[in-house]
Structure formats: C-alpha cells, structure tokens
Motif scaffolding. Structure first.
Motif, PDB file in Angstrom:
ATOM      1  N   GLN A 276       0.826  -1.208   0.000  1.00 18.71           N
ATOM      2  CA  GLN A 276       0.000   0.000   0.000  1.00 18.71           C
ATOM      3  C   GLN A 276       0.859   1.256   0.000  1.00 18.71           C
ATOM      4  O   GLN A 276       0.525   2.241  -0.664  1.00 18.71           O
TER       5      GLN A 276
ATOM      6  N   ALA B 147      -3.730   9.797  -2.930  1.00 23.29           N
ATOM      7  CA  ALA B 147      -5.007   9.706  -2.207  1.00 23.29           C
ATOM      8  C   ALA B 147      -5.186   8.318  -1.597  1.00 23.29           C
ATOM      9  O   ALA B 147      -5.920   8.154  -0.616  1.00 23.29           O
ATOM     10  N   GLY B 148      -4.518   7.318  -2.156  1.00 25.15           N
ATOM     11  CA  GLY B 148      -4.622   5.968  -1.608  1.00 25.15           C
ATOM     12  C   GLY B 148      -5.938   5.291  -1.928  1.00 25.15           C
ATOM     13  O   GLY B 148      -6.374   4.390  -1.217  1.00 25.15           O
ATOM     14  N   THR B 149      -6.589   5.699  -3.001  1.00 30.30           N
ATOM     15  CA  THR B 149      -7.901   5.127  -3.327  1.00 30.30           C
ATOM     16  C   THR B 149      -7.865   4.188  -4.526  1.00 30.30           C
ATOM     17  O   THR B 149      -8.840   3.504  -4.791  1.00 30.30           O
ATOM     18  N   ALA B 150      -6.734   4.171  -5.250  1.00 26.78           N
ATOM     19  CA  ALA B 150      -6.696   3.380  -6.482  1.00 26.78           C
ATOM     20  C   ALA B 150      -6.802   1.895  -6.179  1.00 26.78           C
ATOM     21  O   ALA B 150      -6.291   1.420  -5.157  1.00 26.78           O
ATOM     22  N   TYR B 151      -7.470   1.157  -7.080  1.00 26.98           N
ATOM     23  CA  TYR B 151      -7.493  -0.296  -6.973  1.00 26.98           C
ATOM     24  C   TYR B 151      -6.361  -0.831  -7.839  1.00 26.98           C
ATOM     25  O   TYR B 151      -6.226  -0.448  -8.993  1.00 26.98           O
TER      26      TYR B 151
ATOM     27  N   ASP C 297      -0.261   7.286  -6.264  1.00 27.04           N
ATOM     28  CA  ASP C 297      -1.663   7.556  -5.946  1.00 27.04           C
ATOM     29  C   ASP C 297      -1.713   8.076  -4.510  1.00 27.04           C
ATOM     30  O   ASP C 297      -1.972   7.318  -3.571  1.00 27.04           O
TER      31      ASP C 297
ATOM     32  N   ALA D 136     -12.774  -0.771  -7.980  1.00 29.68           N
ATOM     33  CA  ALA D 136     -12.722  -0.828  -6.510  1.00 29.68           C
ATOM     34  C   ALA D 136     -14.117  -1.049  -5.937  1.00 29.68           C
ATOM     35  O   ALA D 136     -14.312  -1.875  -5.041  1.00 29.68           O
ATOM     36  N   GLU D 137     -15.111  -0.312  -6.465  1.00 34.43           N
ATOM     37  CA  GLU D 137     -16.480  -0.439  -5.957  1.00 34.43           C
ATOM     38  C   GLU D 137     -17.052  -1.819  -6.262  1.00 34.43           C
ATOM     39  O   GLU D 137     -17.722  -2.433  -5.423  1.00 34.43           O
TER      40      GLU D 137
ATOM     41  N   SER E 179     -16.698   1.696 -10.350  1.00 32.57           N
ATOM     42  CA  SER E 179     -15.281   1.494 -10.631  1.00 32.57           C
ATOM     43  C   SER E 179     -14.899   0.089 -10.192  1.00 32.57           C
ATOM     44  O   SER E 179     -15.669  -0.601  -9.512  1.00 32.57           O
TER      45      SER E 179
ATOM     46  N   ARG F 119       0.958   4.250  -2.920  1.00 30.51           N
ATOM     47  CA  ARG F 119       0.773   5.687  -2.692  1.00 30.51           C
ATOM     48  C   ARG F 119       1.822   6.524  -3.423  1.00 30.51           C
ATOM     49  O   ARG F 119       1.679   7.740  -3.531  1.00 30.51           O
TER      50      ARG F 119
END
Lengths: 354, 422
Positions: free
Chosen positions: B296, B305-309, B303, B395-396, B393, B300
């Motif tokens: 993780q 924001a740390g939200t990418a899958y 990314d 991730a979702e 997305s 970062r």
C-alpha cells in the motif's frame, strides 16, 4: 567564379545539368563530408546513432522519392521492401556465409527483383489504383515475413552479424557510422546522376505528363516498372544497413505505419528533390526524439498533474508524427528543400530581394 | 559575485553526485498492443523502485524508463543505448524483445528481469539441449513460466473433467496470435494435453488487438472444444469472451497469466465469469497479509489519495522489482561493487525467497545457476462476475462482491528436467 548570375542563365547543356552551380557549393559539400568524418571523435554514441538512422532512412526515402517525386507513381509498401532487404542480407550471410559488406549490395539487388515483381501492376495502373496495389504488396510481404521461418526466423525475428572488413568489426556506432556514411554518399551521388541521364529525364517526363512522354517515344510501362525496381533497390540497401546496425530484424518493424513514415519523409523533405529526401529523413528521425525529450520533461511536472496526463504522455510521440504531416501539407507543401532554397535566395539577394 | 559562482558550481555539482546512483533500465509497454496489462505492471515496477529509493532499500537507483510500444526493434535499439549508459540491470517486458536480447544481455552481463515468462528464458545453463534454446544465464522473471502455468491448468482441467463425471476424452484447443508470446507455451501445452488424455484440436488464431472474433468462437463450437487456452493479453481476450458469450459458446476458458485481471473482468462483464487463470502473488489487492502494508505504501507513490485499486499485475510488478532490489542488496554486501555478475549471483543467494517486508504477498522463488524456473507452484483462481459491471469502478465492484477472484486450486508441478527451457 563563385557567384551565380541572376536568373536561369546556362550557356550550355553541361552547365544546365551540373550538380554544383558554383565552385563554393562544391567546396561546401566537400567540407561538410570532411567534417562529418570527424563526427565519431566528438559526438556521443546517442548522437551518432541518430546520424546513422538519418543515413539509412535517408537512403530509403530517396528510393521512394525517385518513385513518388520523380516518376509520379505512388507506393505505400515501401517498408515491406525495406524489410526484404533487411532479411535478405541477414539470410545471405547466415546461409551462404557471404561477407556482410557484400550482402548489403546483394540484398539491394534482390530487393530490386522483388520490387520489379510487385511493381508490375504499375505498368498499367496509376493513382489510387496503384496505391491499393502497393498496399497489397505491403500485406503479402508482411505475411510472408511472419510465416517464412527459414527466411526470417518467423515472428520471433532473426539475429544479424556486424559488418567485418579486413578483420575489423564495425559493431559500434563510432565505426558503423563510416559504413553508413559511405553508402549514403554513394547512393545519393548515384541518384543525383541518375536524374541527369536519359533514363532520369524519362522518369521526370512520365511524371509531368504521361501522354506527352509517350508521344515523345518514352516506353511508359518500361520506365514505370524500372522506377519501382530502382526504388526497391534503395529500400533494400537501406534495410540491409538497418539490419546490420541493430543486429536484430523482426517482422514487426516493417508495418504499414513505417511505410507511411517514408511517405511523410518524402513529403516533408520535398517531392522530387534528392537533397530533400535526406532532410525529410533527418526531420522524421529527430522529431520523435525531440518530442520524447519534451514528454520526459513534461512527465511529473505541473502540466502533467493538472491535465492528469500520466501514461498518455507516451502517445505524444505518435501524435506528433501525424500532426507534422498535416502541418507540412498546409504550410510547407513544397517541403524542406524548397524552404532551404528560399533561405539561400534570401541571403544571396539580401538586401535587394525585390 | 564569487559567492554566487561558488553556489552555482555547487548546485551543478549536486545533481552530479546524485548520478552516482546505479542506473537501471525499465522497459514498458504503455502504448502498444499489450499496454492493457503493461500499464499496471510497469506502474508497479516504477512505484516499487521509487519506494525502494526513498526507503533506502538496496542501492540507490537511477531508473531510466522507456515506453517501447511493444515493438521489439525499438526495445533492441533502446537496449543498445542503455548498455552504453552502463545500466546494472533491466526491468523488461515482452517475449519477442526479451528473447531477442538474450544474447546481448549474456554478452554484456546485464541481469534482465522480464515481464515475459517464456520457458525459453529458464534454461540458464543451456543444458536442456532443446533446438533453438540458448543459455540465458542473465534472464529472470517472477512467477511460473507460461508453459508451466498452462501445464498446471491442464492438470486442473483433467481433474475438473473427472470431478464433473464426464465421459469420453475432453477436447483442448490453444488460442492466440501468431506471435512469440502466445506461441511460447503452445507446444508444451499440446504435448501434455495429449499425455493427459485430451483430444487436441487445431489451434485457433486471433490478433493481439481487440476485434470481432465471432468466427473464432464459431470454430470453437463446431470443434466441440471443452477447454480453451487464451494465450493473448486481456484486451483481445475480452473480445473473444464477449463474442463467445453472444454466440452462446459454452467452453471452459483457461487464461494466460496476462490474460485476465480485475480490469478485464469489469470490461468483459459476465462474459468473463468462470475463466480460470494463474495468479502470481499469494494475496490480491484488498486482502490481508503481513506484506500488504508495504504494497500500500508503494501504491501511494503514484496515488497519493490511496484510493486506487491495483490489479494483480501491479502486485506482480512489485514482486519482480523487489527481487531485483534484494539481489542488488546482496551484490552490495561486504562493500562489493554492484556489477551485473554480482546481481545475478544475488538471485541465487536465498532459498524460498520472499522479499523482506513482502511476506504473504510475494510467492517464494528459487533460482539456481542452471535452472531459472523461479517457482513450480501455480495458484489457480477463477474469475467470478455476478452482475452488471458498468455501474461502478473496479474498486467499488470488488467491494460490492460483483467482481471476485475465487481460489480454485494450487497445482505444484514436478521440477522435471525435460521441461527445462520448454
């Protein structure tokens, strides 16, 4: 006398056909070649690599220019002929152990024969129809490269050897530069002289008006196919030079996009100009490098972050080529060679240009 | 005035000091036909090397990235530029270019960690005696070879056929472009399939780029295939999956390691449901493992924001890059010079090698001077897509359970000598 008289003023046919209009222009070229011989001493290997690229691309572009610019034909299969030369040279060396330096001209001749076969439709077709016929050559040859395991190594490609002369291996940029330089000079001198011969004038006549040419007793079919063979010969030599520079040939390189690039070189350099072919090649080799450098600068900068370009930056290079062709067609339809002439005229006539 | 000159000289000298970093080449496909999987993998490698630099893992590196658009000649000319820059190692990509460069990297002693898992690269000592296979002592990759992965899937397929209580011989077919990468495991797969009692159908070709492959699906159906290997990368495989779904072809697809990932599952939708394929890491994004915290942190890098899958290929990129980083660490031990030869020996320094701090993520690798098959163990997963994938997305969709990677079996192959380099 080093100054040229104003206007077109040639007291003899000899003066009309000369390559160098003044003594100084001859001296300038000699000096240029002389200086180029010292390039490996001062330039880095990256810059030399670019010069080598310009050299063999220029030869191939010149071949296409003879066909498109001088004879008024069209070919969108030039990359395939370039490929034939590359594979043929590698094959001749590996199969028959012919010295590489001889393989290169032999590959040129072999490619000329292949070009002659695929140029046969040119005897009857012109314009768009011929374009489609050469497109077929592109696809037939590309498919052949991918399948002829014995000749090309199939889709996995084929390794090639370095040029070796008197025990010296030309396997580095510093040394291979001289091989390419020599071939470039020979090929360009040959083309410049070709255009001064009866055959060269016949090609131009075919381009300017095929009907008038035929009335004057020029065999259209003969000269159209001949033009194809000459053009393929140049492509073959260039392809062989490419093969022994990279030490690896694979079918992927010789796709239709590469053919279009050659056309772009000819258009950008100037149709019907020997020197323009080299200029166009130089432009097309240097521009992607320039764009790449720009993209590298751009990567991670604030522009990249605000526009969220990320990996899309990689596509800049491909897009720039397309944009260059369009911009040249709009703003510089006569090519770099024409612009160069205008720059020379400007200084020659300065300050009384009108 | 003098002070400013001094300061300017200092400022000029500082980047020069930074250039003491070991140069590393990184070849990527961000724009070519395999960029669908090349982008996440390349990002994984790039982020990991940046992270390693920032966290003092291994030697400080100067990473030289280059996008070659999956054109082998471009890769070869770039390699020549790098060999002049004296890169210590290269993170590579495709099969054609890697195989074309074998002779060069062996000559120049530059360890080459490829994204190609072609079995031809595993014969480090050149002892397999297979025609056309050269010794590749400087080539490495993380994960099972294409051939071994396919062998594992075939063994699974035979067990699956028996478990379903089907009668007769199952029919197997190889699908892919006429290109060294999909061709690489073709012969190995077809040979083992025959040994296992499959009936082998003539191979079906489809290009590396997305297109309309309905004709190929109809051939599949008319041949009555039960198990089909998809040798290409995700983008074109999706086209096949969708075309076959439309045509109503019922076949168990076996995906190449680059043939399927979470992005492809979203793009293909329910057409991807049921595809079995190998996953190279012990954990996927979103799962818990001791090494996940570091992954993780690496993510970062690109990314914040740390939200990418991050799909499976990103994690594989992390592990490939970490193997090289640790091999360089070994090379630098006892104040040694980080030469290509010492980096290569660094690959032999550990048994059941999992990079430090990546436990539970990277699968253990074993390299020896004669055998570069890093692993013979192939964890197989099944793509599960249960609903509409157009809504959210990746991730979702993963969070909602619409897209799932379901473990099927882990097949451990014998390290057979006659499979080396094949």
């Amino acid at each position: 006398m080093s100054l040229a008289p104003a206007g077109e003023f040639h007291p003899s046919y000899r003066a009309d056909m000369t390559i160098f209009p003044t003594k100084n222009s001859r001296r300038a070229l000699m000096l240029g070649i002389f200086l180029l011989c010292f390039a490996p001493l001062v330039l880095g290997r990256y810059e030399l690599g670019l010069l080598i690229n310009i050299g063999f691309m220029g030869i191939a572009a010149l071949g296409l220019n003879i066909l498109v610019g001088f004879t008024g034909q069209i070919s969108i299969g030039h990359a395939a002929f370039f490929g034939v030369g590359a594979f043929l040279s590698a094959y001749l060396h590996e199969r028959f152990h012919i010295p590489v330096i001889l393989c290169i001209p032999l590959a040129g001749l072999g490619t000329a024969v292949v070009g002659l076969i695929f140029g046969l439709p040119a005897a009857r077709l012109k314009g768009l129809y011929l374009a489609i016929a050469t497109l077929a050559a592109q696809f037939i040859l590309e498919d052949f490269f991918a399948r002829a395991q014995w000749f090309t190594g199939g889709v996995a490609g084929r390794m090639t050897e370095a040029v070796e002369l008197f025990g010296v291996k030309f396997d580095r940029e510093e040394s291979y530069f001289y091989v390419v330089l020599a071939f470039t000079i020979i090929m360009f001198v040959m083309a410049a002289n070709l255009m001064r011969t009866r055959d060269g004038r016949a090609l131009i006549a075919v381009r300017d008006h095929y009907l008038s040419a035929e009335v004057m007793g020029i065999n259209l079919a003969y000269y159209r196919t001949l033009s194809f063979a000459i053009s393929s010969f140049y492509a073959g030599i260039a392809g062989a030079l490419y093969a022994h520079y990279l030490f690896f040939v694979s079918v992927e390189a010789f796709n239709i996009l590469f053919s279009i690039q050659f056309l772009a070189m000819v258009i950008i350099g100037g149709l019907g100009s020997v020197m323009g072919s080299l200029m166009g090649a130089a432009f097309m080799v240097l521009m992607p490098e320039g764009v790449q450098a720009l993209a590298d600068l751009l990567a991670g900068s604030w522009i990249d972050r605000t526009l969220k370009l990320g990996t899309s930056i990689s596509f800049l290079r491909e897009m720039a080529i397309g944009a260059a062709i369009i911009l040249f067609l709009v703003f510089e339809p006569d090519g770099l060679a024409h612009r160069w002439k205008q720059i020379k005229a400007y200084w020659k006539l300065y300050p009384f240009s009108h | 005035m003098k002070k400013t000159i001094l300061a300017a000289a200092l400022a000029l000298a500082l980047p020069a000091a930074a250039q003491q970093r070991t140069p590393i080449g990184h070849l990527m496909d961000n724009s070519g036909p395999t960029s669908d999987v090349g982008v996440p993998y390349g990002q994984g490698v790039a982020d990991t090397l940046a992270w390693a630099n920032a966290n003092n893992r291994g030697r400080p590196m100067n990473v030289l990235g280059f996008d070659y658009g999956y054109q082998a000649p471009r890769a070869v000319s770039q390699y020549q530029a790098w060999s002049r820059d004296r890169v210590a190692a290269i993170q590579g990509w495709g099969t054609v270019d890697t195989e074309a460069l074998v002779r060069f990297v062996t000559r120049d002693r530059i360890p080459y960690i490829s994204g190609s898992y072609s079995a031809a690269l595993t014969d480090a000592g050149g002892r397999s005696g297979r025609p056309g296979i050269e010794a590749a002592p400087y080539n490495f990759f993380y994960g099972p070879s294409y051939s071994d992965a396919l062998r594992a899937m075939l063994i699974w397929a035979r067990d699956d056929w028996r478990a379903r209580g089907q009668a007769g011989a199952p029919r197997y077919v190889h699908m892919g472009a006429n290109h060294p990468y999909p061709n690489s495991p073709k012969e190995a797969g077809e040979t083992l399939a025959r040994e296992l009692g499959f009936e082998v159908l003539p191979a079906i070709q489809f290009a590396l780029t997305p297109g309309d492959y309905t004709a190929q699906c109809l051939t599949l159906r008319s041949g009555g295939a039960h198990y089909a290997y998809l040798g290409n990368t995700a983008g074109s495989n999706i086209s096949v999956l969708r075309a076959c779904q439309t045509a109503g072809v019922q076949v168990q697809f076996l995906g190449n390691v680059w043939g399927m990932d979470e992005n492809a599952m979203k793009a293909a939708g329910v057409a991807a449901n049921g595809v079995v394929f190998p996953v190279r890491t012990s954990a996927v994004w979103g799962q818990q493992a001791p090494g996940m915290a570091n992954v993780q942190a690496i993510s970062r890098v690109s990314d914040t924001a740390g939200t990418a899958y991050r799909p499976v290929h990103y994690l594989a990129g992390v592990c490939s890059a970490m193997l090289m980083v640790e091999a360089m660490e070994s090379a630098a031990e006892n104040a040694g010079a980080v030469t290509g030869e010492r980096i290569r020996n660094g690959f032999y320094a550990r048994q059941n090698w999992v990079p430090r701090g990546f436990e539970g993520v990277c699968a253990p690798s074993n390299f020896t001077p004669t055998d570069h098959r890093g692993t013979m163990s192939v964890p197989l997963f099944r793509a599960r897509v249960t609903g509409d994938t157009t809504a959210g997305s990746v991730a979702e969709l993963v969070a909602a359970g619409t897209i799932r990677l379901e473990p099927v079996a882990t097949i451990t192959l014998d390290r057979r000598a006659d499979w080396l380099g094949w």
